[in-house]
Design an enzyme around this catalytic site. Structure first.
Site, PDB file in Angstrom:
ATOM      1  N   ASP A 214      37.608  29.741  30.760  1.00 60.67           N
ATOM      2  CA  ASP A 214      39.012  30.036  30.404  1.00 60.67           C
ATOM      3  C   ASP A 214      39.798  28.726  30.369  1.00 60.67           C
ATOM      4  O   ASP A 214      40.827  28.637  29.699  1.00 60.67           O
ATOM      5  CB  ASP A 214      39.717  30.896  31.466  1.00 60.67           C
ATOM      6  CG  ASP A 214      39.060  32.235  31.695  1.00 60.67           C
ATOM      7  OD1 ASP A 214      38.390  32.724  30.778  1.00 60.67           O
ATOM      8  OD2 ASP A 214      39.241  32.788  32.800  1.00 60.67           O
TER       9      ASP A 214
ATOM     10  N   HIS B 150      38.030  32.051  35.030  1.00 61.61           N
ATOM     11  CA  HIS B 150      36.617  31.785  34.737  1.00 61.61           C
ATOM     12  C   HIS B 150      36.548  30.319  34.306  1.00 61.61           C
ATOM     13  O   HIS B 150      37.504  29.804  33.702  1.00 61.61           O
ATOM     14  CB  HIS B 150      36.103  32.595  33.549  1.00 61.61           C
ATOM     15  CG  HIS B 150      36.160  34.079  33.702  1.00 61.61           C
ATOM     16  ND1 HIS B 150      37.274  34.814  33.400  1.00 61.61           N
ATOM     17  CD2 HIS B 150      35.209  34.971  34.062  1.00 61.61           C
ATOM     18  CE1 HIS B 150      37.019  36.105  33.602  1.00 61.61           C
ATOM     19  NE2 HIS B 150      35.775  36.230  33.999  1.00 61.61           N
TER      20      HIS B 150
HETATM   21  C1  XUL Z   1      35.537  42.583  33.210  1.00 62.61           C
HETATM   22  C2  XUL Z   1      36.315  42.037  34.328  1.00 62.61           C
HETATM   23  C3  XUL Z   1      36.244  40.562  34.515  1.00 62.61           C
HETATM   24  C4  XUL Z   1      36.165  40.155  35.943  1.00 62.61           C
HETATM   25  C5  XUL Z   1      35.907  38.675  36.130  1.00 62.61           C
HETATM   26  O1  XUL Z   1      35.632  43.938  33.059  1.00 62.61           O
HETATM   27  O2  XUL Z   1      36.986  42.768  35.023  1.00 62.61           O
HETATM   28  O3  XUL Z   1      37.348  39.995  33.896  1.00 62.61           O
HETATM   29  O4  XUL Z   1      37.326  40.481  36.625  1.00 62.61           O
HETATM   30  O5  XUL Z   1      34.797  38.235  35.476  1.00 62.61           O
END
Ligand code: XUL
Ligand code: CO
Length: 438
Positions: A104, A101
């Protein structure tokens, strides 16, 4: 460049008899399965957030794991140390991809312009490491759920200003994904959902989410992103109702808004079980609709009603997953360990144990799924079960020459029908057990 895991060796394959905690028992990267090396069947990825950021907090307690990597958290120095740690970690395990993300990678600043400047700086640093190591990006995404401005959603927000911030984050995260040569871009619903219909215009929110995704596709294609966009379905948590509930709901949404050519699905095992489905069900529904793109490889706990994101260890589940993946001809994406250590598994060694467990579980699943296919009895049964439709009146149904009258006439000639043949479920389940444990 700093090193953090100096007391941990490179993880190698030693076979099922090995008792070395820092060796693979089943993941043998170059072993050929159905004509392809394991590592090509299983493009594994490290999730930046769980592995390098999460420190074991939960609703009731503070951090248990130290992920400071020797630097003050919230600084760019720390962001760079995470990059060093991440690449050292992936190299030691032979993991070829990572997922991220935006936030992150760097501490989010008050002003989005400063956050973006930090992202430019860190992405240059990451790119250098990628070039040096050959490690690649599986997918990127924007975190549109942590910042308080997203309390009422991002694309589904009731605030146009917040919508603009969501757009800005997607734009930047797409640019980063392209900079890294990422294979995919993920939309997980995050806070795209609602608590109560009393204050929610569901139709409008759904349309606005679709508008945002359309803009993302247009911009992504313009800046050279030629990979797949993904929706990652999840039924609840953090919201009570989420718009991307499961694979079937997400496929319906994508088709309704004409997004189905650019999107596939990223199926997460734990999200499937939260939706009241099996992981295999979600994979199958995606595959038969041509939308099986990528997998978030983890495992839930059926006794708990939330997203525990455990490292996968249930071989029955990984086998049936790999059975679906092999039948679908593989993934265009990969297997991202969206998984975290338990709160009390707090050491650097535990980080490695988590990945060794996950990679071995998928490797074993692959070996067993290939055996199921080679064995052929499951497929054979399936063929026989529907054989009725290969000739006679059944064939007229499939080839489109039947109508209600011709079928009713056939029923009338028969007068009464015989029972369908046995489904043989228990027999087939014992074949699976035989292959797993025989
Ligand atoms: C949340 C989840 C996230 C997604 C990316 O449950 O799985 O980490 O993979 O935003
Ligand atoms: Co996920």
């Amino acid at each position: 460049m700093q090193q953090f895991f100096t007391n941990i060796p490179e993880i190698k394959y030693e076979g099922p008899q090995s008792q070395n905690p820092f060796a693979f028992k089943f993941y043998d990267a170059n072993r050929i399965i159905l004509g392809k090396p394991m590592k090509e069947h299983l493009p594994f990825a490290m999730a930046w957030w769980h592995n390098l950021c999460a420190e074991g907090t939960d609703m009731f307690g503070r951090e248990t794991a130290d992920k400071s990597f020797g630097c003050p958290i919230g600084t760019m120095e720390h962001a760079k140390a995470k990059v060093d740690a991440g690449f050292e970690f992936m190299q030691k395990l032979g993991i070829e991809y990572f997922c991220f993300h935006d936030v992150d990678l760097v501490p989010e600043a008050e002003d989005i312009n400063e956050t973006n400047r930090r992202l430019d700086e860190i992405s240059d640093y990451i790119l250098e490491k990628m070039d040096r190591t050959g490690i690649k990006c599986l997918w990127g995404t924007a975190n549109m759920f942590s910042n308080p401005r997203f309390m009422s959603g991002a694309g589904s927000s009731c605030s146009a200003e917040v919508y603009c911030f969501a757009a800005a984050q997607i734009k930047k995260a797409l640019e980063l994904t392209v900079k890294f040569g990422g294979k995919g871009y993920v939309f997980w619903g995050g806070r795209e959902g609602y608590e109560s219909l009393i204050n929610t215009d569901v139709a409008f929110e759904e349309q606005n989410i679709a508008r945002l995704m359309k803009m993302a596709v247009e911009y992504g294609r313009k800046i050279g992103f030629c990979g797949d966009f993904y929706i990652e379905p999840k039924p609840k948590e953090p919201m009570k109702h989420q718009y991307d509930f499961d694979a079937a709901t997400s496929i319906g949404f994508l088709r309704k808004y004409g997004l189905d050519k650019d999107f596939k699905l990223n199926i997460e095992a734990n999200h499937a079980t939260l939706a009241g489905h099996t992981f295999q069900h979600e994979l199958r529904i995606s595959a038969i609709n041509g939308m099986l793109g990528s997998i978030d490889a983890n495992q839930g706990d059926l006794l708990l009603g939330w997203d525990t994101d455990e490292f996968p260890f249930d071989i029955y589940e990984t086998t049936l997953c790999m059975y679906e993946v092999l039948k679908a001809g593989g993934l265009t994406g990969g297997f991202n360990f969206d998984a975290k250590n338990r709160r009390s598994s707090k050491t650097f060694e535990d980080m490695f144990h988590g990945f060794i467990l996950g990679m071995d579980s998928y490797a074993l699943g692959l070996i067993k799924a290939a055996k199921l296919l080679e064995d052929g009895r499951i497929d054979e049964n399936l063929r026989k079960r529907y054989a009725d439709f290969q000739s006679g009146i059944g064939k007229t149904i499939v080839d489109g020459t039947a109508d209600l009258c011709s079928l009713a006439e056939h029923a009338s000639e028969l007068g009464k029908t015989s029972q369908p043949q046995s489904g043989k479920q228990e027999y087939l389940q014992s074949i699976v057990n035989g292959i797993l444990f025989g």
